[in-house]
Design a protein around this motif. Structure first.
Motif, PDB file in Angstrom:
ATOM      1  N   GLY A 145       0.795  -1.210  -0.075  1.00 45.27           N
ATOM      2  CA  GLY A 145      -0.005  -0.015   0.165  1.00 45.27           C
ATOM      3  C   GLY A 145       0.756   1.301   0.168  1.00 45.27           C
ATOM      4  O   GLY A 145       1.565   1.401  -0.892  1.00 45.27           O
ATOM      5  N   ASN A 146       0.698   2.060   1.050  1.00 46.84           N
ATOM      6  CA  ASN A 146       1.652   3.180   1.084  1.00 46.84           C
ATOM      7  C   ASN A 146       2.894   3.006   2.265  1.00 46.84           C
ATOM      8  O   ASN A 146       3.533   3.863   2.560  1.00 46.84           O
ATOM      9  N   LYS A 147       2.980   1.882   2.538  1.00 46.39           N
ATOM     10  CA  LYS A 147       4.383   1.396   3.057  1.00 46.39           C
ATOM     11  C   LYS A 147       5.310   0.776   2.763  1.00 46.39           C
ATOM     12  O   LYS A 147       5.173  -0.229   1.785  1.00 46.39           O
ATOM     13  N   LEU A 148       6.809   1.362   2.789  1.00 48.19           N
ATOM     14  CA  LEU A 148       7.731   0.853   2.163  1.00 48.19           C
ATOM     15  C   LEU A 148       8.689   0.308   3.282  1.00 48.19           C
ATOM     16  O   LEU A 148       8.812   0.425   4.440  1.00 48.19           O
ATOM     17  N   THR A 149       9.343  -0.845   3.068  1.00 50.90           N
ATOM     18  CA  THR A 149      10.398  -1.683   4.052  1.00 50.90           C
ATOM     19  C   THR A 149      11.696  -1.864   2.790  1.00 50.90           C
ATOM     20  O   THR A 149      11.301  -2.461   1.830  1.00 50.90           O
ATOM     21  N   TRP A 150      12.860  -1.738   3.429  1.00 48.81           N
ATOM     22  CA  TRP A 150      14.010  -1.916   2.549  1.00 48.81           C
ATOM     23  C   TRP A 150      15.436  -2.119   3.364  1.00 48.81           C
ATOM     24  O   TRP A 150      15.379  -1.811   4.782  1.00 48.81           O
ATOM     25  N   LYS A 151      16.264  -2.575   2.923  1.00 51.73           N
ATOM     26  CA  LYS A 151      17.579  -2.528   3.759  1.00 51.73           C
ATOM     27  C   LYS A 151      18.599  -1.828   2.724  1.00 51.73           C
ATOM     28  O   LYS A 151      18.477  -1.693   1.642  1.00 51.73           O
ATOM     29  N   SER A 152      19.635  -1.358   3.490  1.00 58.31           N
ATOM     30  CA  SER A 152      20.556  -0.934   2.558  1.00 58.31           C
ATOM     31  C   SER A 152      21.962  -1.189   3.505  1.00 58.31           C
ATOM     32  O   SER A 152      22.049  -1.171   4.500  1.00 58.31           O
ATOM     33  N   GLU A 153      23.279  -1.358   2.536  1.00 59.31           N
ATOM     34  CA  GLU A 153      24.579  -1.701   3.251  1.00 59.31           C
ATOM     35  C   GLU A 153      25.419  -0.204   3.324  1.00 59.31           C
ATOM     36  O   GLU A 153      25.745   0.159   2.296  1.00 59.31           O
ATOM     37  N   MET A 154      25.290   0.184   4.554  1.00 60.59           N
ATOM     38  CA  MET A 154      26.267   1.247   4.537  1.00 60.59           C
ATOM     39  C   MET A 154      27.717   1.253   4.731  1.00 60.59           C
ATOM     40  O   MET A 154      28.148   0.052   5.466  1.00 60.59           O
ATOM     41  N   LYS A 155      28.448   1.885   4.387  1.00 62.83           N
ATOM     42  CA  LYS A 155      30.105   1.412   4.470  1.00 62.83           C
ATOM     43  C   LYS A 155      30.713   2.599   5.341  1.00 62.83           C
ATOM     44  O   LYS A 155      31.646   2.241   5.883  1.00 62.83           O
ATOM     45  N   VAL A 156      30.233   3.731   5.251  1.00 62.46           N
ATOM     46  CA  VAL A 156      30.943   4.737   6.261  1.00 62.46           C
ATOM     47  C   VAL A 156      30.136   5.537   7.069  1.00 62.46           C
ATOM     48  O   VAL A 156      28.731   5.693   6.622  1.00 62.46           O
ATOM     49  N   PRO A 157      30.391   5.819   8.251  1.00 62.30           N
ATOM     50  CA  PRO A 157      31.574   5.871   8.902  1.00 62.30           C
ATOM     51  C   PRO A 157      31.984   4.202   9.148  1.00 62.30           C
ATOM     52  O   PRO A 157      33.076   4.078   9.618  1.00 62.30           O
ATOM     53  N   MET A 158      30.911   3.199   9.067  1.00 62.99           N
ATOM     54  CA  MET A 158      31.398   2.012   9.520  1.00 62.99           C
ATOM     55  C   MET A 158      30.505   0.899   8.773  1.00 62.99           C
ATOM     56  O   MET A 158      29.321   1.280   8.452  1.00 62.99           O
ATOM     57  N   PRO A 159      30.766  -0.226   8.469  1.00 63.82           N
ATOM     58  CA  PRO A 159      29.906  -0.882   7.798  1.00 63.82           C
ATOM     59  C   PRO A 159      28.921  -1.646   8.679  1.00 63.82           C
ATOM     60  O   PRO A 159      29.053  -2.147   9.773  1.00 63.82           O
ATOM     61  N   ILE A 160      27.516  -1.323   8.129  1.00 64.48           N
ATOM     62  CA  ILE A 160      26.255  -1.889   9.045  1.00 64.48           C
ATOM     63  C   ILE A 160      25.177  -1.989   7.961  1.00 64.48           C
ATOM     64  O   ILE A 160      24.993  -1.402   7.105  1.00 64.48           O
ATOM     65  N   THR A 161      24.196  -2.988   8.267  1.00 61.11           N
ATOM     66  CA  THR A 161      23.078  -3.275   7.273  1.00 61.11           C
ATOM     67  C   THR A 161      21.975  -2.364   7.959  1.00 61.11           C
ATOM     68  O   THR A 161      21.761  -2.708   9.442  1.00 61.11           O
ATOM     69  N   LEU A 162      21.288  -1.319   7.416  1.00 60.09           N
ATOM     70  CA  LEU A 162      20.227  -0.487   7.840  1.00 60.09           C
ATOM     71  C   LEU A 162      18.974  -1.211   7.510  1.00 60.09           C
ATOM     72  O   LEU A 162      18.911  -1.723   6.345  1.00 60.09           O
ATOM     73  N   ASP A 163      18.004  -1.345   8.463  1.00 63.20           N
ATOM     74  CA  ASP A 163      16.626  -1.820   8.145  1.00 63.20           C
ATOM     75  C   ASP A 163      15.645  -0.524   8.244  1.00 63.20           C
ATOM     76  O   ASP A 163      15.693   0.140   9.333  1.00 63.20           O
ATOM     77  N   CYS A 164      15.256  -0.204   7.181  1.00 65.53           N
ATOM     78  CA  CYS A 164      14.556   0.837   6.924  1.00 65.53           C
ATOM     79  C   CYS A 164      12.915   0.827   6.673  1.00 65.53           C
ATOM     80  O   CYS A 164      12.527  -0.233   5.849  1.00 65.53           O
ATOM     81  N   SER A 165      12.148   1.739   7.136  1.00 63.98           N
ATOM     82  CA  SER A 165      10.599   1.511   6.775  1.00 63.98           C
ATOM     83  C   SER A 165      10.286   2.943   6.822  1.00 63.98           C
ATOM     84  O   SER A 165      10.667   3.964   7.302  1.00 63.98           O
ATOM     85  N   ALA A 166       9.311   3.323   5.833  1.00 66.51           N
ATOM     86  CA  ALA A 166       8.597   4.570   5.600  1.00 66.51           C
ATOM     87  C   ALA A 166       7.082   4.235   5.385  1.00 66.51           C
ATOM     88  O   ALA A 166       6.590   3.443   4.708  1.00 66.51           O
ATOM     89  N   THR A 167       6.340   5.343   5.756  1.00 66.18           N
ATOM     90  CA  THR A 167       4.971   5.412   5.274  1.00 66.18           C
ATOM     91  C   THR A 167       4.731   6.849   4.500  1.00 66.18           C
ATOM     92  O   THR A 167       5.226   7.726   5.023  1.00 66.18           O
ATOM     93  N   ILE A 168       4.174   6.847   3.227  1.00 66.04           N
ATOM     94  CA  ILE A 168       3.998   7.606   2.718  1.00 66.04           C
ATOM     95  C   ILE A 168       2.454   8.269   2.643  1.00 66.04           C
ATOM     96  O   ILE A 168       1.407   7.192   2.200  1.00 66.04           O
ATOM     97  N   GLU A 169       2.310   9.187   2.938  1.00 65.84           N
ATOM     98  CA  GLU A 169       0.849   9.884   2.780  1.00 65.84           C
ATOM     99  C   GLU A 169       0.851  11.258   2.051  1.00 65.84           C
ATOM    100  O   GLU A 169       1.665  12.215   2.446  1.00 65.84           O
ATOM    101  N   GLY A 170       0.396  11.395   0.781  1.00 68.30           N
ATOM    102  CA  GLY A 170       0.588  12.355  -0.135  1.00 68.30           C
ATOM    103  C   GLY A 170       1.987  12.697  -0.538  1.00 68.30           C
ATOM    104  O   GLY A 170       2.663  11.932  -1.121  1.00 68.30           O
ATOM    105  N   ASP A 171       2.383  13.873  -0.226  1.00 74.61           N
ATOM    106  CA  ASP A 171       3.829  14.040  -0.405  1.00 74.61           C
ATOM    107  C   ASP A 171       4.879  14.153   0.707  1.00 74.61           C
ATOM    108  O   ASP A 171       5.681  14.843   0.883  1.00 74.61           O
ATOM    109  N   THR A 172       4.322  13.432   1.904  1.00 72.47           N
ATOM    110  CA  THR A 172       4.840  13.264   3.202  1.00 72.47           C
ATOM    111  C   THR A 172       5.334  12.091   3.446  1.00 72.47           C
ATOM    112  O   THR A 172       4.723  10.884   3.111  1.00 72.47           O
ATOM    113  N   LEU A 173       6.633  11.508   3.868  1.00 73.08           N
ATOM    114  CA  LEU A 173       7.186  10.466   4.275  1.00 73.08           C
ATOM    115  C   LEU A 173       7.322  10.575   5.670  1.00 73.08           C
ATOM    116  O   LEU A 173       8.246  11.444   6.011  1.00 73.08           O
TER     117      LEU A 173
END
Length: 100
Positions: free
Chosen positions: A52-80
């Motif tokens: 629906g209007n919910k997003l989930t994803w991962k990203s691999e950050m390298k700087v300042p240290m290697p870590i996997t980020l677990d992200c989520s967001a809800t979108i309503e119109g033009d706002t996240l």
């Protein structure tokens, strides 16, 4: 289905201060691809999911240290609104507005 596609000017409130970035979302059914580009470089979207209007994803950050980020967001119109999870470092709020 909500219109989640586009570019989003985002701010994540992390222990390193406010991190500004541009999140690009390109959905295809219940998945999406894209990237999050900021001062720390480009983070590719991994395993992006749309519900629906919910997003989930991962990203691999390298700087300042290697870590996997677990992200989520809800979108309503033009706002996240969302969260960036950084493992043992906790979770940080993210907000954004649609560009354009």
């Amino acid at each position: 289905m909500a219109n989640v596609d586009g570019e989003w000017d985002c701010v994540t409130k992390s222990p390193l201060g406010e991190q500004k970035s541009v999140l690009t979302v390109r959905s295809d059914g219940n998945t999406f691809t894209g990237s999050n580009v900021g001062a720390q470089g480009t983070l590719d979207i991994i395993d992006g999911k749309v519900d629906g209007n919910k997003l989930t994803w991962k990203s691999e950050m390298k700087v300042p240290m290697p870590i996997t980020l677990d992200c989520s967001a809800t979108i309503e119109g033009d706002t996240l609104t969302g969260q960036v999870g950084a493992g043992a470092f906790g979770s940080f709020p993210m907000t954004g507005v649609r560009k354009g």
